[in-house]
Design an enzyme around this catalytic site. Structure first.
Site, mmCIF file in Angstrom:
data_model
loop_
_atom_site.group_PDB
_atom_site.id
_atom_site.type_symbol
_atom_site.label_atom_id
_atom_site.label_comp_id
_atom_site.label_asym_id
_atom_site.label_seq_id
_atom_site.Cartn_x
_atom_site.Cartn_y
_atom_site.Cartn_z
ATOM 1 N N GLY A 188 39.018 41.086 49.591
ATOM 2 C CA GLY A 188 38.999 40.854 48.151
ATOM 3 C C GLY A 188 37.642 40.318 47.758
ATOM 4 O O GLY A 188 37.002 39.593 48.520
ATOM 5 N N CYS A 189 37.193 40.679 46.566
ATOM 6 C CA CYS A 189 35.853 40.246 46.149
ATOM 7 C C CYS A 189 35.808 38.734 45.924
ATOM 8 O O CYS A 189 34.841 38.074 46.301
ATOM 9 C CB CYS A 189 35.393 41.007 44.908
ATOM 10 S SG CYS A 189 36.551 40.975 43.524
ATOM 11 N N ASN A 190 36.858 38.179 45.345
ATOM 12 C CA ASN A 190 36.910 36.730 45.187
ATOM 13 C C ASN A 190 37.045 36.054 46.553
ATOM 14 O O ASN A 190 36.430 35.013 46.802
ATOM 15 C CB ASN A 190 38.114 36.332 44.320
ATOM 16 C CG ASN A 190 38.048 36.919 42.930
ATOM 17 O OD1 ASN A 190 36.997 36.965 42.316
ATOM 18 N ND2 ASN A 190 39.182 37.385 42.425
#
Lengths: 342, 342, 342, 342
Positions: A148-150
């Site tokens: 996930g980017c976060n």
């Protein structure tokens, strides 16, 4: 030597970002692009910024001859991805950009995604794609799960601290500001320009955001005990970029030293001098991560910052970096373009 | 073979854009960066998005050993540029990005810039830098004058039409929408975010914008008679990008054909299918130009559109393209990165 | 004296803008709000910026007792509006904000909207809602048709010039830059923040935009002969505001005088001093129009500018102004709030 | 009854916002506007969005006849304000919008502002202007000190919790996202559109932001013991709006109840239903505050959100609300306009 690349789900932002990056890659050649609902269209009609490229027309997945493909980037929606990958040849190298293979534990997957996994054998096989921390496994992996980017942003800031035992594991707060492209090209009212611009708001607050599943998995594994962070994502009126502001209990000097130690040989991780604060603007369009450390006025408390571009290092750039490793190319090939500022 | 490059005026946006582009150029090496008021600072402090690069520290111009330099990009303010270039070695290759050498006629220069030129011999020597139309002269030039970014945009749309006699020369209206980075990093109230965002306005309307000097010079030369266009620039709340909407009297089909004929072999000029409209978003951060043509409902009238990135094709990308020619490198070296969207 | 107001289609931007304006109106009371798909929800859930107001819950249209309503604002989609209004009591005062009753000629309606009108008797009855030019008819009208927001902008700049015979009727170019809220709250890919921000593009170029029907109708009526303008709308990355840049052949001084003459007693029309250029930022959130005039360097050519807020003066503010007239209230009631800047 | 109002420092954003609000105030009349460097100009030249108003010309402060003034809004820069106010008549009612009179303790002032206070007697006299908590004192005050905009935002969320003993005083984290207009109209490189748009970054991190002085003063006074919060402000690419995301240790239900209890009769404070998250977009241009509460997945931890418009409730709206009290007008006069969305 040239590698033949297919991209499944090329009509979304991560698909387009892959094409953008591969456009100047020295040894990757795109041989197939799929987009079920837009099959038959040229890529340049779906993404006019790619008009100058000589690209194959969009097709459906079943029109692709995977025998002629060296590596597939799978940029399909969550849940769709596991169904499609289960049908692909078992010796095909795959980098998946969806959430489907990020969690190793079937129970954790069921908890965060609300359903049993449809391809548990593939789930077991997949390697977590945070390159700097899984490099060796990725090199020999067949299936790599993009993070996930976060989740990537938070981990760049916290993994070295947890590994070295530098912070209180029970008081970690990740306050995150994300640009809108992370939500994809979906038609949602809250993503309209008139709704989103000129303001900011939190979403998924209180511990419901799915990227918490990755934080829990990874931080607990490093610590050897359960670690549960607090995490509040916010939407910021910018297209690209994630800034994580992380509140920890620990000493700033030790934390800064940990960063410089951990990342000294990393080509994409830039540790700013003590006290300097990163900005999402300064990594836009690039594969770089900027890390900052500031001591709080209250002794023993430190604020750590991490900034990256969600579409590049947080997704498609990371995917390309992993593909380079899987195909024994230079890890940085196609990824050294400088950020675009202003 | 590697070329040693100096950039004068590296603390402005066009200077930073040059560094961004050269960062992945295969044969250019930056050996000197000047910025008078910021001399002594690392470039990464002035432009943190360039922190990952191994760059020389900022110096004053007189600290540079020009004997070790193959080509200089001069990104200094107007008027300063002519004074500085007059002091440089006479055999040094120079690409100037200021307005100082765009106009060949000393009288025209005096009219548009309000002063006599300080280096009329250099003014006579300089070659106008619109690559696609001055390629041969640029190849052998010592001093190339980068065009105005607005002037470049209008010329890509109008030159082929004037050359071929396809439009009424007395009724040309250029309505132009420009992003804010074209105004540079100057501290002006009207460039503040709070002043500029969330709205649009015209400036320099009625025929006072200096880029009209270039339009007059170039279009009159092509036509063999005086041509005076109408030109109204507007500021748009975006950082990069120029869109020119041009109203002409002429036939759309002939105009579209003229574009495809004129630009068929050009690596950076993309002629859209008849009726498709370009967007500045689709050229952002790149050296590409998108051209569009639409017939008006009124017979014999056509609207022509041109979009480019003012900092790249409109300035630093153009400069690099010209430098490639001057140093006998591949014209597209360092310039093939795809646009950044979204 | 208090008037009971209903708003049909309250879940769109023009509906919400009506509620915003009426919130501080001294004598209007909202008694009903309809929104078919969101019936049953409180308005504050659909538009949280209105949470502080004591408003009726959203209902379906058939739940409204129109006997208790003095005036209806109809903010429904085009085509839906004519169907709904045909079912309302024939003595009910109505201000329609859709496109359904703007064109008086059934043939013109069919040409621009691609279908025959379903309520030709109402079409014949409706008064065109450009307040400053139809004030007397509006005062006694039962059904008023709100103008197109772009059409209003262009008419404020051109009507006085055509009326006075000051410009060449065959060479009028309207280049218009519009904020995104004019496109409504519809889920369209090109209205997403990631697609729309940080750039600009034209749409409906070449004479296909439906607001041309209004220009043709009104300008031809004034001139007493057919007048066909050229019109190119552009989307600008701002939520509110329209700027029309209009190229005419005529004398700037005479044009400026015509404006000051025509608008001297108008409470909402501000004529800027000669040579000053309006900005959409300076009318945002208000019912004001700013007009500017600049002479071109070419003799006999003038550029005229008009700026207004599409949701206020271009739509809901205009509607409220007309409702004030229809209910014999002070024309400016509820409308004197100053623009919001920055 | 009408009150005569002067505004000192009318060429800044808070000065212009005061004029905007007073434009529709039923009983305030602006009789003087000062702006030293722009004296002699009409206000409409400095802020064209106010062109439609009949306003006095800008003058220097010494040109104002304070004998004819009922109340002065002082929107001057920090430090200048204390020098100017010291020269004004001692019976003149004053609402100061600078930071000069926010801190009651001379030592605290010296610590946070780096100099001794020049008017300690006025400092002792001033009442802190957070209306909802100092209402009675403000009513009878001569000199009211407007709060910091960030300080106001945090206090709306935390005061009721500290007063009621609902949270751990040693673990309060305020992560704040602020629009750019809070930084004023100053010419600073980091406030340029090209620098600020399309990204986000923190500033003044680690406990150096001056608004901490207000938090320390107010929270410690309520708690009866020293309270030191952690506070990290971020710049968000929006013109208006502050969102505070506050991490506390306490029970969400009790916190939500405390809000509804504390604010039940407050005209401008809106407590959202449990779990709903405020957005700066929904208070823009208005005097309203939106408060939200969410329980974290970790027991005993709660996230509290507060949103307001920094120029209105955070500054000029608050000032007007206080002036209404000081002049025995309806507290909400001129302040009930609904937020502007989109």
């Amino acid at each position: 030597m040239s590698h033949s690349i297919a991209i499944l789900g090329a009509s979304g932002y991560t698909g387009a970002e892959l094409v953008r990056l591969i456009a100047t890659h020295p040894s990757f050649k795109i041989v197939a692009l799929s987009a079920d609902r837009k099959a038959g269209q040229p890529m340049g009609a779906v993404f006019p910024h790619l008009r100058h490229l000589d690209l194959p027309e969009l097709v459906t997945i079943d029109q692709i001859d995977f025998g002629a493909v060296d590596l597939v980037f799978c940029a399909l929606p969550h849940a769709t991805s596991q169904a499609v990958i289960a049908t692909l040849p078992r010796d095909l190298k795959i980098v998946d950009l969806s959430a489907d293979f990020r969690l190793r534990d079937p129970a954790a997957y069921a908890k965060w995604y609300g359903k049993a996994h449809d391809a548990p054998d593939l789930q077991a096989e997949a390697v977590y794609g945070l390159t700097e921390f899984y490099r060796d496994q990725i090199r020999s992996a067949r299936l790599v799960a993009g993070t996930g980017c976060n989740a990537a942003t938070g981990q760049y800031a916290l993994r070295p601290l947890i590994e070295r035992g530098l912070i209180d594991l029970d008081d970690i707060v990740i306050d995150l500001k994300a640009g809108v492209s992370g939500a994809g090209r979906a038609l949602k009212e809250n993503l309209l320009h008139a709704e989103l611009s000129e303001g900011t708001h939190a979403y998924g607050a209180g511990g419901t955001h799915r990227h918490l599943g990755e934080f829990d998995q990874e931080f607990s594994a490093i610590a050897g005990r359960p670690v549960e962070v607090q995490f509040t994502p916010h939407l910021s009126p910018a297209n690209r970029g994630i800034l994580a502001t992380i509140y920890v209990k620990g000493e700033a000097d030790a934390i800064h030293t940990a960063f410089t130690d951990a990342y000294t040989d990393e080509p994409f991780i830039v540790v700013l001098p003590m006290g300097e604060l990163p900005s999402t603007r300064h990594v836009r369009g690039s594969n770089f991560v900027h890390l900052g450390v500031v001591a709080d006025r209250r002794a023993g408390r430190t604020i750590v910052f991490a900034a990256l571009d969600n579409l590049t290092k947080g997704s498609s750039g990371q995917a390309l970096q992993n593909a380079n490793l899987m195909l024994s190319e230079d890890e940085t090939a196609g990824l050294m373009m400088a950020p675009v500022f202003p």
